[in-house]
Design an enzyme around this catalytic site. Structure first.
Site, short mmCIF file in Angstrom:
data_model
loop_
_atom_site.label_atom_id
_atom_site.label_comp_id
_atom_site.label_asym_id
_atom_site.label_seq_id
_atom_site.Cartn_x
_atom_site.Cartn_y
_atom_site.Cartn_z
N HIS A 83 60.17 62.85 17.31
CA HIS A 83 58.71 62.86 17.46
C HIS A 83 58.07 64.03 16.71
O HIS A 83 57.09 64.61 17.17
CB HIS A 83 58.30 62.92 18.94
CG HIS A 83 58.75 61.73 19.74
ND1 HIS A 83 57.95 60.64 19.99
CD2 HIS A 83 59.92 61.47 20.37
CE1 HIS A 83 58.61 59.76 20.73
NE2 HIS A 83 59.81 60.24 20.97
N ASN A 156 56.19 56.09 25.74
CA ASN A 156 56.20 55.45 24.41
C ASN A 156 55.28 54.24 24.42
O ASN A 156 54.81 53.82 25.49
CB ASN A 156 57.62 54.99 24.06
CG ASN A 156 58.50 56.11 23.53
OD1 ASN A 156 58.01 57.16 23.09
ND2 ASN A 156 59.80 55.90 23.58
N TYR A 370 63.92 68.39 27.74
CA TYR A 370 62.59 68.81 27.27
C TYR A 370 62.37 70.30 27.44
O TYR A 370 61.89 70.97 26.52
CB TYR A 370 61.49 67.99 27.97
CG TYR A 370 61.47 66.56 27.46
CD1 TYR A 370 62.49 65.69 27.81
CD2 TYR A 370 60.50 66.10 26.60
CE1 TYR A 370 62.53 64.39 27.32
CE2 TYR A 370 60.52 64.81 26.10
CZ TYR A 370 61.53 63.96 26.47
OH TYR A 370 61.57 62.68 25.97
FE1 HDD Z 1 62.07 62.05 24.33
C1 HDD Z 1 60.16 64.25 22.63
C2 HDD Z 1 59.33 59.98 24.71
C3 HDD Z 1 64.06 59.66 25.75
C4 HDD Z 1 64.62 64.23 24.34
N1 HDD Z 1 60.13 62.10 23.76
C5 HDD Z 1 59.53 63.11 23.06
C6 HDD Z 1 58.15 62.79 22.85
C7 HDD Z 1 57.93 61.58 23.44
C8 HDD Z 1 59.16 61.16 24.02
C9 HDD Z 1 56.61 60.83 23.46
C10 HDD Z 1 57.17 63.64 22.07
C11 HDD Z 1 56.43 64.59 22.96
C12 HDD Z 1 55.40 65.33 22.17
O1 HDD Z 1 54.47 64.67 21.68
O2 HDD Z 1 55.54 66.54 22.02
N2 HDD Z 1 61.77 60.16 25.02
C13 HDD Z 1 60.56 59.53 25.19
C14 HDD Z 1 60.75 58.32 25.94
C15 HDD Z 1 62.08 58.22 26.22
C16 HDD Z 1 62.72 59.39 25.65
C17 HDD Z 1 59.64 57.37 26.36
C18 HDD Z 1 62.82 57.18 26.99
C19 HDD Z 1 62.31 56.49 27.93
N3 HDD Z 1 63.99 61.95 24.90
C20 HDD Z 1 64.62 60.89 25.51
C21 HDD Z 1 65.97 61.26 25.87
C22 HDD Z 1 66.14 62.58 25.48
C23 HDD Z 1 64.88 62.98 24.88
C24 HDD Z 1 66.97 60.37 26.56
C25 HDD Z 1 67.31 63.50 25.60
C26 HDD Z 1 68.29 63.37 26.42
N4 HDD Z 1 62.35 63.90 23.55
C27 HDD Z 1 63.48 64.63 23.73
C28 HDD Z 1 63.36 66.05 23.20
C29 HDD Z 1 61.91 66.03 22.61
C30 HDD Z 1 61.43 64.63 22.92
C31 HDD Z 1 64.46 66.49 22.30
C32 HDD Z 1 61.75 66.48 21.17
C33 HDD Z 1 60.51 67.35 21.15
C34 HDD Z 1 60.19 67.57 22.53
O3 HDD Z 1 61.09 66.93 23.33
O4 HDD Z 1 59.28 68.22 22.95
O5 HDD Z 1 63.48 66.95 24.24
#
Ligand code: HDD
Length: 705
Positions: A83, A156, A370
């Protein structure tokens, strides 16, 4: 003014910090603030570094130069690992009616309550500078600054996910991002690694149907849904828990582009989605979504065919209707992209009393990821002090110090329990109003396993497919063919088709034919035999739920010298009535001289305003103008693309030379509306545009409803 010392303030368009008496260093005359170093020393010369002699070396003692370059060198922070490309805006959430029976969450207690909100939309796979129109899931992350703390609903635009267990997240993300040896492709799932992984992970099949559908190429953030994905809990004041799924539904309805359009928009305007949101909010057309809940109890969860803790499953709205409980309005852009959109830190763990987690293993894993990632990105546990992340309710804790702190305890006691009087002793826990986890009973052997109840990977994928209109089904098949054609390995293409055989044979056959596979592979072995007769869910189709409005959309009008001024005025009026934007495209941006002699400035030069940027187009020209246009490739593309993308086209007879040059003069169909035939004609044209696309051009039998 004393407490204002050092506070950032706005000064004209500059952010400057005030001094001891609230003053800025002002330059006499025009009243601008003086440029200073970060230490507040006024800079005398910002054009030249300090030299020894006219052509000599630069002196190390030049503290202004060193500070400026040092700061510049450190401007970038790590981009989000997923993202990375996103765009945010401020707004509010308004509660329609108290939800006391469901939840004690403070924001749902009072009718009309407005809770400040910040939303960041994003793509998943591409880096920060990638194109908005990538075929991808869109993030829909909402931060609600409630009176009882921040609640982040990090969702999402697709209600299911690729994987069932968070431990597979690094794998799915590695697979979709650039391949590690070559560093490409950027922002695309169309490559071997992604399809290798996906075809080996049957649990991703339902999600694959969604990302190969038009959902993954939305027309703009304003026209897409959002989903919390997981089953959450709501807990009321009596401690009763209800399961809940969260949906955001756009007031303007859903709309997507077609793939060929997406490819071209990526070149014409890689910022298409962020520009759209920026323009809409600047114009006061504030986008709105309704928060809808699907609420259910244990009894429903037990009787539902699938496990409500499995994030690869939905609960069809026909089976469990949604309840509309409030609206989210985005009405203010950020002041600074970096400070707000880039530094905003969403964490699924941020919940408030009245909301709680379930055992969805994806959600449980996210709750670790997160917080961890924010520390990496923002560099300090004090990211919570940044204005965009700080709650708007009181915060009192004994947490202290660390990099870049701006809030520390100011009294003697920084521990608890303590026996100091209240002013010194600081805050205390509050068993009454504080957060308590829902006391769900948990038991069982400690094992690494995937529950049997998660084993059906295909039934809902099929249900999604059969719920689509024929146009949408065709788009899904085309998308699979396109993506798999980018895989070098034929065995990967074939394995994916083998997986699709468990979804729908019509689809598998179409994809196999599109790929030119020598034979249809046998279906992949399924962990559980798919259910073939789940009823179609109309709510899953975009086209079956067309908004029947052209509001918030954009009409592109191609004009040349001599264009009918009255007709243009009529189009503009009709567009205003329809709440549609009009953009004028002309051979030169300086504009044209209209039929009445007036000069009309254009918004875009012809090759800067291709028709892919518009929801419908009109051509206002003269016979000579059309002949000139006919000689220009950009003008021919303008009209042939509009035709190919099933758009409505308004035209006058004078445009015929242009149509003839593109071979289209024999292809004028009901999607073409002749303008100028009568006074209300422009209004009729705009009314036709409410259907958004003339799909019958490509699918003669098309009927959405
Ligand atoms: Fe995630 C970012 C949505 C599964 C780990 N995720 C991130 C963002 C969104 C989502 C919208 C962007 C937030 C922003 O605008 O700053 N992610 C989802 C949805 C998931 C999902 C709807 C499943 C239902 N994500 C998911 C899993 C993991 C992560 C299973 C890790 C085990 N996601 C992350 C992260 C991020 C992230 C690495 C990257 C940047 C951030 O968190 O802030 O932690």
């Amino acid at each position: 003014m004393g407490d204002e010392i050092g506070r950032p303030v706005r000064y004209g368009d500059q952010a400057v910090r005030q001094g001891h008496g609230g003053e800025t260093h002002q330059v006499a005359g025009d009243g601008r603030p003086s440029l200073t170093t970060q230490q507040g020393t006024i800079v005398g010369d910002d054009q030249n570094s300090l030299r020894i002699g006219e052509r000599g070396p630069t002196a190390l003692e030049d503290f202004h130069f060193r500070e400026k370059i040092f700061h510049f060198d450190h401007e970038r922070i790590p981009e989000r690992v997923v993202h990375a490309r996103g765009y945010g805006a401020h707004g509010f959430f308004e509660t329609y009616a108290p939800l006391t029976e469901l939840t004690k969450a403070d924001l749902f207690q009072r009718e009309g309550e407005r809770t400040p909100a910040f939303v960041r939309f994003s793509t998943v796979a591409g880096s920060k500078g990638s194109t908005d129109l990538a075929r991808d899931v869109r993030g829909f992350a909402v931060k609600l600054y409630t009176r009882e703390g921040n609640w982040d609903l990090v969702g999402n635009n697709i209600p299911v996910f690729f994987i069932q267990d968070a431990i597979k997240f690094p794998d799915v993300i590695h697979a979709v991002k650039e391949e590690p040896d070559r560093g490409f492709p950027q922002a695309q799932s169309a490559h071997d690694n992604f399809w290798d992984f996906a075809s080996l992970m049957p649990e991703s099949t339902h999600m694959l149907m969604w990302i190969m559908s038009d959902r993954a190429i939305p027309r703009s953030f304003r026209f897409m849904e959002g989903f919390g994905v997981h089953t959450f809990r709501m807990v009321n004041a009596q401690g009763r828990s209800t399961f809940v799924k969260f949906h955001w539904k756009p007031k303007l309805g859903l709309q997507s582009v077609v793939w060929n359009e997406a490819v071209k928009i990526s070149g014409a305007d890689p910022d298409f989605h962020r520009r759209d949101l920026w323009d809409a909010i600047q114009q006061g057309n504030y986008p709105e979504w309704e928060l809808c809940l699907q609420v259910f109890d244990d009894e429903f969860a037990d009787r539902f065919r699938f496990d409500v803790l499995d994030p690869t499953k939905i609960i069809p709205e026909e089976e469990l209707p949604v309840r509309r409980v409030g609206r989210l309005v985005l009405d203010r852009m950020v002041d600074n992209f970096f400070a707000e959109t880039e530094q905003v830190a969403f964490c699924t763990q941020n919940i408030v009393p009245g909301i709680d987690f379930t055992n969805d293993p994806l959600l449980q894993g996210r709750n670790f990821s997160y917080l961890d990632t924010q520390l990496k990105r923002l560099g300090s546990p004090n990211f919570t002090h940044l204005p965009i992340n700080a709650p708007k309710c009181p915060v009192a804790s004994f947490q202290q110090d660390a990099h870049m702190t701006t809030v520390n305890p100011t009294t003697r006691a920084n521990y608890e329990p303590n026996s100091w009087e209240p002013e010194i002793g600081g805050p205390r826990e509050d068993p009454e109003r504080g957060f308590h986890s829902y006391p769900a009973e948990e038991a069982g052997a400690k094992r690494r396993l995937r529950p049997e109840s998660f084993a059906d990977h295909y039934s809902q994928a099929r249900q999604f497919y059969v719920s689509q209109t024929p146009v949408e089904r065709q788009h899904i098949a085309d998308a699979f063919v396109f993506e798999l054609s980018k895989c070098d390995r034929v065995d990967i293409r074939s394995r994916m088709v083998a997986g699709l055989r468990n979804v729908d044979d019509e689809l598998a056959v179409a994809v196999a034919a599109g790929l030119g596979l020598p034979e249809l592979p046998d279906p992949l072995p399924a962990a559980r035999e798919p259910i073939r007769d789940l009823p179609p869910s109309r709510a899953l189709s975009i086209l079956a739920n067309g908004p029947d409005t052209f509001a918030g959309r954009k009409l592109g009008v191609l004009i040349t010298d001599g264009a009918d001024a009255a007709l243009l005025a009529g189009l503009r009026e009709a567009a205003t009535r329809e709440k549609t934007n009009v953009e004028l495209v002309a051979p030169i941006v300086g504009g044209i001289q209209a039929s009445d002699g007036t000069h009309i400035a254009a918004d875009q030069k012809l090759d800067g305003g291709p028709s892919v940027l518009y929801d419908a187009v009109a051509i206002l020209t003269t016979k000579d103008g059309a002949a000139e246009l006919a000689a220009q490739p950009a003008a021919r593309d303008f009209i042939t693309d509009a035709y190919a993308h099933a758009k409505f086209v308004g035209y006058t007879d004078d445009a015929t030379p242009l149509f003839a040059a593109t071979g289209m003069h024999n292809m004028i169909d009901d999607g073409f509306v002749r303008l100028g035939a009568n006074a209300d004609n422009a209004g009729d044209f705009l009314a036709r545009c409410r259907q958004l696309r003339f799909w019958q051009r490509q699918y003669p039998a098309f009927a959405a409803r």
